[in-house]
Scaffold this motif. Structure first.
Motif, mmCIF file in Angstrom:
data_model
loop_
_atom_site.group_PDB
_atom_site.id
_atom_site.type_symbol
_atom_site.label_atom_id
_atom_site.label_comp_id
_atom_site.label_asym_id
_atom_site.label_seq_id
_atom_site.Cartn_x
_atom_site.Cartn_y
_atom_site.Cartn_z
ATOM 1 N N UNK A 59 -30.444 2.449 7.261
ATOM 2 C CA UNK A 59 -30.699 1.640 6.063
ATOM 3 C C UNK A 59 -30.208 2.337 4.789
ATOM 4 N N UNK A 60 -30.165 1.570 3.710
ATOM 5 C CA UNK A 60 -29.753 2.102 2.406
ATOM 6 C C UNK A 60 -30.949 2.056 1.456
ATOM 7 N N UNK A 61 -30.956 2.945 0.469
ATOM 8 C CA UNK A 61 -32.064 2.888 -0.503
ATOM 9 C C UNK A 61 -32.053 1.557 -1.261
ATOM 10 N N UNK A 62 -33.221 0.983 -1.433
ATOM 11 C CA UNK A 62 -33.321 -0.303 -2.130
ATOM 12 C C UNK A 62 -32.862 -0.180 -3.584
ATOM 13 N N UNK A 63 -32.910 1.021 -4.081
ATOM 14 C CA UNK A 63 -32.529 1.234 -5.487
ATOM 15 C C UNK A 63 -31.036 1.006 -5.731
ATOM 16 N N UNK A 64 -30.256 0.969 -4.679
ATOM 17 C CA UNK A 64 -28.813 0.716 -4.835
ATOM 18 C C UNK A 64 -28.568 -0.647 -5.485
ATOM 19 N N UNK A 65 -29.534 -1.501 -5.352
ATOM 20 C CA UNK A 65 -29.390 -2.875 -5.823
ATOM 21 C C UNK A 65 -28.938 -2.917 -7.282
ATOM 22 N N UNK A 103 -26.997 -9.839 -6.899
ATOM 23 C CA UNK A 103 -27.211 -9.074 -5.666
ATOM 24 C C UNK A 103 -28.559 -9.455 -5.075
ATOM 25 N N UNK A 104 -28.595 -9.511 -3.765
ATOM 26 C CA UNK A 104 -29.881 -9.631 -3.074
ATOM 27 C C UNK A 104 -29.811 -8.727 -1.850
ATOM 28 N N UNK A 105 -30.868 -8.705 -1.088
ATOM 29 C CA UNK A 105 -30.831 -7.817 0.089
ATOM 30 C C UNK A 105 -31.689 -8.388 1.205
ATOM 31 N N UNK A 106 -31.476 -7.846 2.382
ATOM 32 C CA UNK A 106 -32.207 -8.316 3.567
ATOM 33 C C UNK A 106 -32.329 -7.173 4.562
ATOM 34 N N UNK A 131 -40.784 -7.377 0.164
ATOM 35 C CA UNK A 131 -41.751 -6.570 -0.585
ATOM 36 C C UNK A 131 -43.074 -6.442 0.161
ATOM 37 N N UNK A 132 -43.483 -7.505 0.821
ATOM 38 C CA UNK A 132 -44.729 -7.464 1.602
ATOM 39 C C UNK A 132 -44.571 -6.485 2.765
ATOM 40 N N UNK A 133 -43.440 -6.634 3.490
ATOM 41 C CA UNK A 133 -43.193 -5.755 4.640
ATOM 42 C C UNK A 133 -43.106 -4.310 4.152
ATOM 43 N N UNK A 134 -42.399 -4.116 3.052
ATOM 44 C CA UNK A 134 -42.183 -2.758 2.530
ATOM 45 C C UNK A 134 -43.499 -2.090 2.128
ATOM 46 N N UNK A 135 -44.346 -2.843 1.440
ATOM 47 C CA UNK A 135 -45.611 -2.254 0.993
ATOM 48 C C UNK A 135 -46.521 -1.930 2.166
ATOM 49 N N UNK A 177 -36.319 0.890 1.879
ATOM 50 C CA UNK A 177 -34.964 0.844 2.456
ATOM 51 C C UNK A 177 -34.617 -0.608 2.793
ATOM 52 N N UNK A 178 -33.335 -0.883 2.704
ATOM 53 C CA UNK A 178 -32.881 -2.224 3.109
ATOM 54 C C UNK A 178 -31.676 -2.077 4.049
#
Lengths: 230, 388
Positions: free
Chosen positions: B68-74, B86-89, B191-195, B207-208
Motif C-alpha cells: 500500500x501507499x501512504x494516504x497522505x500522498x493524496x 484525486x480519490x483512493x480505494x 475512513x471507518x475501516x482505517x479507524x 494506507x491505501x
C-alpha cells in the motif's frame, strides 16, 4: 469394306502388381470400321475389358498405336482426352453407373453440361433420348425407383445424348434378366442400324455376342479371330 | 452452368446419409459454439480494460500492488499540474457468509469516490445517506439483485486482510451508466475501516491501495503520470502511475497463461472437428469413387470432381458453422447469466463471428483436401471397379 474408324497396331498393355509386370494385352492388331458393331469375347482375364477401356480412352496403352478417326488418343494429354471422350464416346456399363442422387432426366442431361447447349436445348435433347429408349414417363424417377432394365436404358440414353461416333458397352446385359437384356440389345441394334453408331461391346454371353455384326475373340491378351475391318 | 450443378450435386450428396450428415453438422455446430464462447471469454476478460477511462490515472506502489501507499500522498498528487481531483480505494477482501460468495469490495473515500466514477449512478439521497453513515455501503445493482439486498439491509463480512467481523448497512444501490459498467462492486467507507484497524493493526493504518487521479487533458496522461511518479522518486514508497486501461491490462497479464490456455483450447476444438470432418469426407469420397470415375469417363475433368468434393465439404461445414454461429448467441447469453460475477460484459464480437465463419470454411477446405487429391490420382478404370 468401310473405312476404319478404329485402327489398332501392335497394342500392348502391361500392369504392375507390386514390382511384378503383368502383361494383359500382347501386340493387338484390330481394325473397326465406322458403323460396325463388334463384340469382344473371351474368358475372364483375356484382356477384353482392358482393350475396351483403351478404345474408350479411359486407359492408356503401354505400347503400340491406337488411332480413332485418325486421332492418336494415346498421345492426347489428360484434359484433351477427357474432352475427346465427352464428344466422341458414349459409355454403357454393366452396372449402369447412374448418379443415384439425380433423376433419369438429370442423369441423361449430365454429358450435355459439357456442351454449350442452353437449358431449353438440353431439355429437348434429353426428352428425345428418353423417348427413344421408351422412358418418357420415367423422367423424374431416381435410379432406385427404376428396374435394372430401365436403368440400363437410361444409361443408353445418356450414352447417345451427345451423338457420339462410338459407343462402348461393357457387359451391358450382364446384370439383367433375359427380357430386359433383349430390350437393351434391341436398343443397341437400333443405335447401330438406324443411327449408324459404331458399337464395341464386351460380353461373356454368346447370345448377346451374336447380335453384333462381328465377333472378336481374345485369350490371354492375344487376338484369336476377327481382327479385320468389315 | 457447371457451378450450379456442383452446388446441386453437393446438396443432394449431403442428404444421402442424413444421419451421418446430421451428426457431422451437429459436431461442427458444437465446435463452432465452443470456439465462439471461448473466444468471447477471452474478449470479455480484456473488455474490462477496454472500458477503462483514458482520463483517469491509477497510482500504485512501484514495488507491487500488494504494497500500500501512504494516504497522505493524496494531497501531493492533487498538486501535480494537470491533476483535477484525486480519490483512493483499498481492496477489502472480506468473506460474505462463505468463501464461494466472492465479489469485489473496496474501502473508498466516500466524499470523493463517486465524483471520479460518474458511470456509477446513485440516487442523490442515497449517496448523501452513504456519506453520512460511516458504516454504510453502496452496492452495485447486479450484486444487490444476486443476494436479494435492499437499502437498509445489514451485510456481515468476515475480514481477511482486515481481521474481525464487520457489518455494513446498505445505504444505496448504484446503477451502471450503460450495460458495460460493472454493477458487482461493494463499496464502504475507507475512513471507518482505517479507524477500526488503527487500533488493531497500526501498521496497516493510513494506507491505501491505489489513488485514482482525474486529469484535465487525457492527451497529457503520460506527462502527468511521469510528473506524479517523479514527485515520489527516491522516497520509501515510490509510485507507478498509468492510465486505468493500462492498469487493468496489467491485471490481465497476471492471468495471461490462463487466457492463452483458453485460446489454445478454442483452436484445438476446431482442429479436432477438422479431423472428424476430414474422416467423414474421406468416407463419403471413398463410397463415391465409382461415381467420380463415371463422371471422369463421361468427360468431366479432375477439377470438376475435386470441385464436387470441395462443394459438398464446404456446404456441410458451412451449414454446421452457420448453425453454430446462430447458437452462439443464446449460448453466450446463458453462459453470461451463469457467470455474472466474473464478467462485466459478455458479448460475442463481430470479429469472433468472422473467426467462426473462417473456421467453418477452413474445416470444409481441409476436410476436402485429401479426398480431392485422391480423386485426381485414382485412375478411371480403377475407380469404375470400386465396390460401393
Amino acid at each position: 469394306m468401310s473405312s476404319s474408324l478404329i485402327s489398332i497396331r501392335e497394342l500392348s498393355k502391361t500392369y504392375r502388381r507390386g514390382n511384378q509386370p503383368v502383361p494383359v494385352l500382347l501386340g493387338i492388331d484390330l481394325e473397326i470400321a465406322a458403323g460396325d458393331y463388334v463384340s469382344l469375347m473371351g474368358p475372364s482375364g483375356s484382356g477384353k475389358s482392358t482393350l475396351l477401356n483403351l478404345i474408350a480412352g479411359i486407359d492408356k496403352p503401354s505400347s503400340g498405336s491406337l488411332l480413332i478417326d485418325g486421332i492418336d488418343i494415346a498421345a492426347l494429354p489428360e484434359n484433351d482426352l477427357a474432352a475427346w471422350r465427352a464428344a466422341n464416346v458414349g459409355f454403357v456399363f454393366q452396372f449402369y453407373n447412374l448418379m443415384p442422387v439425380l433423376d433419369a432426366f438429370e442423369n441423361v442431361e449430365l454429358p450435355l453440361l459439357l456442351t454449350g447447349l442452353n437449358r431449353a436445348e438440353r431439355r429437348e435433347h434429353v426428352e428425345t433420348a428418353l423417348a427413344m429408349v421408351g422412358l418418357s414417363d420415367r423422367m423424374d424417377h431416381y435410379p432406385n425407383e427404376l428396374s435394372g432394365g430401365q436403368q440400363q436404358r437410361v444409361a443408353i440414353a445418356r450414352a447417345l445424348i451427345t451423338d457420339p461416333t462410338l459407343i462402348v458397352a461393357d457387359e451391358p446385359t450382364g446384370d439383367l434378366d433375359r427380357q430386359s437384356a433383349d430390350d437393351v440389345l434391341n436398343l443397341l441394334d437400333r443405335l447401330n442400324g438406324e443411327l449408324g453408331k459404331t458399337i464395341v461391346m464386351v460380353t461373356h454371353d454368346p447370345k448377346c455376342a451374336n447380335r453384333a455384326k462381328r465377333q472378336v475373340h481374345l485369350e490371354k491378351g492375344v487376338l484369336l479371330s476377327g481382327s479385320g475391318a468389315h | 452452368m457447371l457451378y450450379g450443378y456442383v452446388l446441386k450435386l453437393a446438396r443432394k450428396n449431403m442428404l444421402r446419409h442424413r444421419l451421418r450428415t446430421g451428426l457431422t453438422m451437429a459436431g461442427i455446430a458444437i465446435a463452432i459454439v465452443s470456439f465462439g464462447l471461448l473466444r468471447t471469454v477471452v474478449d470479455s476478460w480484456y473488455a474490462g480494460a477496454e472500458l477503462g477511462s483514458s482520463g483517469r490515472l491509477i497510482t500504485r506502489s512501484e514495488a507491487s500492488l500488494s504494497f500500500p501507499l501512504p494516504a497522505t500522498y493524496s494531497e501531493r498528487i492533487r498538486k501535480v499540474p494537470g491533476v483535477r481531483s484525486v480519490t483512493f480505494a483499498n481492496w477489502f477482501g472480506g468473506i460474505y457468509i462463505d468463501e464461494k460468495n466472492f465479489f469485489a469490495q473496496f474501502a473508498v473515500d466516500a466524499q470523493s469516490y463517486f465524483d471520479l466514477y460518474p458511470e456509477f449512478r446513485v440516487a442523490p439521497a442515497e449517496l448523501a445517506d452513504f456519506k453520512r453513515d460511516r458504516r454504510g455501503a453502496i452496492v452495485g445493482r447486479k450484486l444487490a439483485k444476486k443476494y436479494g439486498w435492499k437499502v437498509g439491509d445489514q451485510v456481515p463480512l468476515r475480514g481477511t486482510i482486515y481481521p474481525g467481523n464487520w457489518s455494513f448497512t446498505i445505504r444505496g444501490i448504484y446503477q451502471g451508466a450503460d450495460d458495460k459498467t460493472d454493477e458487482n462492486q461493494f463499496l464502504m467507507h475507507w475512513h471507518y475501516v482505517n479507524e477500526t484497524i488503527k487500533a488493531l493493526l497500526p501498521s496497516l493504518a493510513d494506507k491505501v491501495g491505489v489513488f485514482i487521479v482525474d486529469i484535465r487533458d487525457p492527451a497529457q496522461a503520460a506527462a502527468v503520470s511521469a510528473a506524479i511518479d517523479s514527485s515520489f522518486k527516491n522516497s520509501l514508497a515510490e509510485t507507478r502511475t498509468e492510465t486505468q486501461k493500462a492498469f487493468q491490462l496489467g491485471f490481465i497479464a497476471m492471468v495471461d497463461t490462463i487466457l492463452l490456455a483458453i485460446q489454445t483450447v478454442a483452436y484445438v476444438v476446431v482442429l479436432i472437428i477438422m479431423a472428424v470432418m476430414a474422416n467423414t469426407m474421406a468416407m463419403a469420397a471413398r463410397e463415391r469413387m465409382r461415381e467420380y470415375a463415371t463422371l471422369k469417363a463421361l468427360g468431366f475433368s479432375d477439377g470438376f470432381v475435386s470441385l464436387l468434393i470441395f462443394g459438398e465439404s464446404l456446404a456441410l461445414s458451412l451449414a454446421g458453422g452457420l448453425l453454430g454461429i446462430l447458437l452462439t448467441f443464446p449460448a453466450a447469453a446463458s453462459f453470461f447469466r451463469a457467470t455474472r460475477d466474473l464478467f462485466v460484459v459478455f458479448e460475442v464480437r463481430p470479429e469472433t463471428v468472422l473467426l467462426q465463419l473462417g473456421s467453418a470454411v477452413l474445416i470444409g477446405v481441409f476436410a476436402a483436401l485429401a479426398p480431392a487429391i485422391n480423386s485426381t490420382r485414382v485412375r478411371i478404370v480403377d475407380g469404375l471397379r470400386a465396390v460401393t
